[in-house]
Design a protein around this motif. Sequence first.
Motif, PDB file in Angstrom:
ATOM      1  N   ILE A 226       1.330  -1.725   0.343  1.00 11.73           N
ATOM      2  CA  ILE A 226       0.303  -0.403   0.030  1.00 11.73           C
ATOM      3  C   ILE A 226       0.637   1.190  -0.342  1.00 11.73           C
ATOM      4  O   ILE A 226       2.241   1.174   0.764  1.00 11.73           O
ATOM      5  CB  ILE A 226      -0.986  -0.376   1.133  1.00 11.73           C
ATOM      6  N   LYS A 227       0.530   2.364  -0.900  1.00 14.34           N
ATOM      7  CA  LYS A 227       1.499   3.203  -1.350  1.00 14.34           C
ATOM      8  C   LYS A 227       0.264   4.806  -0.585  1.00 14.34           C
ATOM      9  O   LYS A 227      -0.936   4.806  -0.859  1.00 14.34           O
ATOM     10  CB  LYS A 227       1.503   3.586  -2.142  1.00 14.34           C
ATOM     11  N   LEU A 228       0.832   5.505   0.560  1.00  9.29           N
ATOM     12  CA  LEU A 228      -0.234   6.630   1.122  1.00  9.29           C
ATOM     13  C   LEU A 228       0.501   8.000   0.944  1.00  9.29           C
ATOM     14  O   LEU A 228       1.749   7.877   0.930  1.00  9.29           O
ATOM     15  CB  LEU A 228      -0.042   5.891   2.743  1.00  9.29           C
ATOM     16  N   LYS A 229      -0.379   8.848   0.511  1.00  4.62           N
ATOM     17  CA  LYS A 229       0.048   9.745   0.974  1.00  4.62           C
ATOM     18  C   LYS A 229      -0.100  10.805   1.845  1.00  4.62           C
ATOM     19  O   LYS A 229      -1.458  10.708   2.392  1.00  4.62           O
ATOM     20  CB  LYS A 229      -0.367  10.743  -0.670  1.00  4.62           C
ATOM     21  N   PHE A 230       0.579  11.531   3.249  1.00  2.00           N
ATOM     22  CA  PHE A 230       0.551  12.078   4.248  1.00  2.00           C
ATOM     23  C   PHE A 230       0.799  13.797   4.100  1.00  2.00           C
ATOM     24  O   PHE A 230       1.909  13.873   3.441  1.00  2.00           O
ATOM     25  CB  PHE A 230       0.916  11.223   4.997  1.00  2.00           C
ATOM     26  N   SER A 251       9.697  16.838  -1.996  1.00  2.00           N
ATOM     27  CA  SER A 251       9.420  17.928  -2.112  1.00  2.00           C
ATOM     28  C   SER A 251       8.180  19.397  -2.604  1.00  2.00           C
ATOM     29  O   SER A 251       8.397  19.999  -2.490  1.00  2.00           O
ATOM     30  CB  SER A 251      11.143  18.478  -3.475  1.00  2.00           C
ATOM     31  N   ASP A 252       6.867  18.653  -2.748  1.00  2.00           N
ATOM     32  CA  ASP A 252       5.837  18.777  -3.217  1.00  2.00           C
ATOM     33  C   ASP A 252       5.442  18.909  -1.565  1.00  2.00           C
ATOM     34  O   ASP A 252       4.130  19.635  -1.527  1.00  2.00           O
ATOM     35  CB  ASP A 252       5.170  17.365  -3.564  1.00  2.00           C
ATOM     36  N   GLY A 253       6.195  18.806  -0.659  1.00  2.00           N
ATOM     37  CA  GLY A 253       5.971  18.909   0.728  1.00  2.00           C
ATOM     38  C   GLY A 253       4.935  17.774   1.324  1.00  2.00           C
ATOM     39  O   GLY A 253       4.422  18.080   3.092  1.00  2.00           O
ATOM     40  N   TYR A 254       4.329  17.275   1.394  1.00  2.00           N
ATOM     41  CA  TYR A 254       3.702  15.848   1.857  1.00  2.00           C
ATOM     42  C   TYR A 254       4.844  14.830   2.352  1.00  2.00           C
ATOM     43  O   TYR A 254       6.005  14.259   1.230  1.00  2.00           O
ATOM     44  CB  TYR A 254       2.541  15.385   0.053  1.00  2.00           C
ATOM     45  N   ILE A 255       4.207  13.466   3.064  1.00  2.00           N
ATOM     46  CA  ILE A 255       4.881  12.182   2.808  1.00  2.00           C
ATOM     47  C   ILE A 255       4.476  11.027   3.333  1.00  2.00           C
ATOM     48  O   ILE A 255       3.624  11.289   3.164  1.00  2.00           O
ATOM     49  CB  ILE A 255       5.239  12.249   4.797  1.00  2.00           C
ATOM     50  N   TYR A 256       5.117  10.542   2.193  1.00  2.00           N
ATOM     51  CA  TYR A 256       4.723   9.011   1.341  1.00  2.00           C
ATOM     52  C   TYR A 256       5.398   7.900   1.928  1.00  2.00           C
ATOM     53  O   TYR A 256       6.732   7.954   2.527  1.00  2.00           O
ATOM     54  CB  TYR A 256       5.410   9.390  -0.502  1.00  2.00           C
ATOM     55  N   VAL A 257       4.628   7.183   1.788  1.00  3.35           N
ATOM     56  CA  VAL A 257       4.902   5.909   3.137  1.00  3.35           C
ATOM     57  C   VAL A 257       4.631   4.775   2.428  1.00  3.35           C
ATOM     58  O   VAL A 257       3.551   4.598   1.116  1.00  3.35           O
ATOM     59  CB  VAL A 257       4.325   5.769   4.141  1.00  3.35           C
TER      60      VAL A 257
END
Length: 304
Positions: A226-230, A251-257
Motif C-alpha cells: 500500500i502506498k500512502l500520501k500524508f 519536495s512537494d511538501g507531502y510524506i509518502y509511505v
Amino acid sequence: MKVDRLLSIVIMLLNKKRITAKALADYFEVSIRTIQRDIEAINMAGIPIVSYRGQYGGYGLLENYKIDKNFLSDSEHKLLMVALEGINKAYEDKDLKNIIEKLTSIRSNNCSLNDSKILMDFSPWGFSQSLKNKIESIKKAIAEKKIAKFNYVDLNGKSTEREVEPGLIALKLNRWYLHGFCRLRQDFRLFKLTRIRDLVITDELFETKKNIPKLNFTFPSEEIKIKLKFDRRSLSKIDNYFDLESLNFNSDGYIYVTVSYPEDEWVYGMILSFGDWVEVIDPPHIKEIIKDKAKRIFEKYEKS
C-alpha cells in the motif's frame, strides 16, 4: 515445591531485616508450623537464622551474613532488574516476584535503579482489572489443565461459543493473547483476550496434545503493498504506525509511505483514523474501499 520455598525464604530474609512467621505463611499460603519447620531446615543447612521477640520481632539472618554479589556486573544487574520490573507491571506472578527478590539480594551498594537510563513498562495503556482477572483465570486453567469456555467476538463482530484447551498466554505489543486448541475449529488458535467474553474455567480436564505448533505471530493472510500520501500535520500521529526511517519527505511538501499489510478491517480503520490528512495512492481497490467508507460515514452524519 519445598526446596523453592526454602530458597525464597532465604532470599526474602536477605532483602529484609526481619519478617514474621505469619507474613511468610501468608505469602507462601502454608501454615505457620510449616514455616517453623522450614526455618529449622534452613538452619540445619548452615544458614544462620535468628528468631527475635517483641514488637519488632520475627526471623532475621545473623548480622554480616552475605551472599556473593560478584557474578553479575552492576550494569548487567541493573538492566536485568529494569526488564523484570517492566514485565512485572504487565504480568504479576509470584515466581517473577521471587526472581526480583533474589536479584535484589545480590545488588551491590553502588547499584541503584533510580539512576538507570532505561525504563521498561510492558503493561498496556488502561490496564483494566477485568483483563487482569482473565489473565489470572487462564494461568490457573493452564496450570491445572482445565477447559476454558467463552464467547469470542471476531473482527466482524460475530460471536461464537468456544471450548479451548489453553496452552499459553502471550504478550505482544501490549496486547494479551491466549493460544490453545479450539474444539470448535479442531485446531490450535490464537485468541485476543479483549475479545473474550463470559470466560468460565470448567472442572473438565484435558490431556496435553502432542506436536503442539510453535506460536508464531505472523499475518494470517497474504500481504498487499500500500502506498500512502500524508499531510505533514500527521507527523504527531504517523510515528504510531511507521518508523521515521521509512518515511519519504517529498519536495512537494507531502510524506509518502509504502508498506505491506494483510488486507483487513484493521488496515481500513488505520487509514481512516488519519481523516483528511492521508490519501491512498495505490492499490486502486483500497482507494475505492476507503472512498466508499468515507461516503457512508458522511451520509450517516448528514441524516442526523
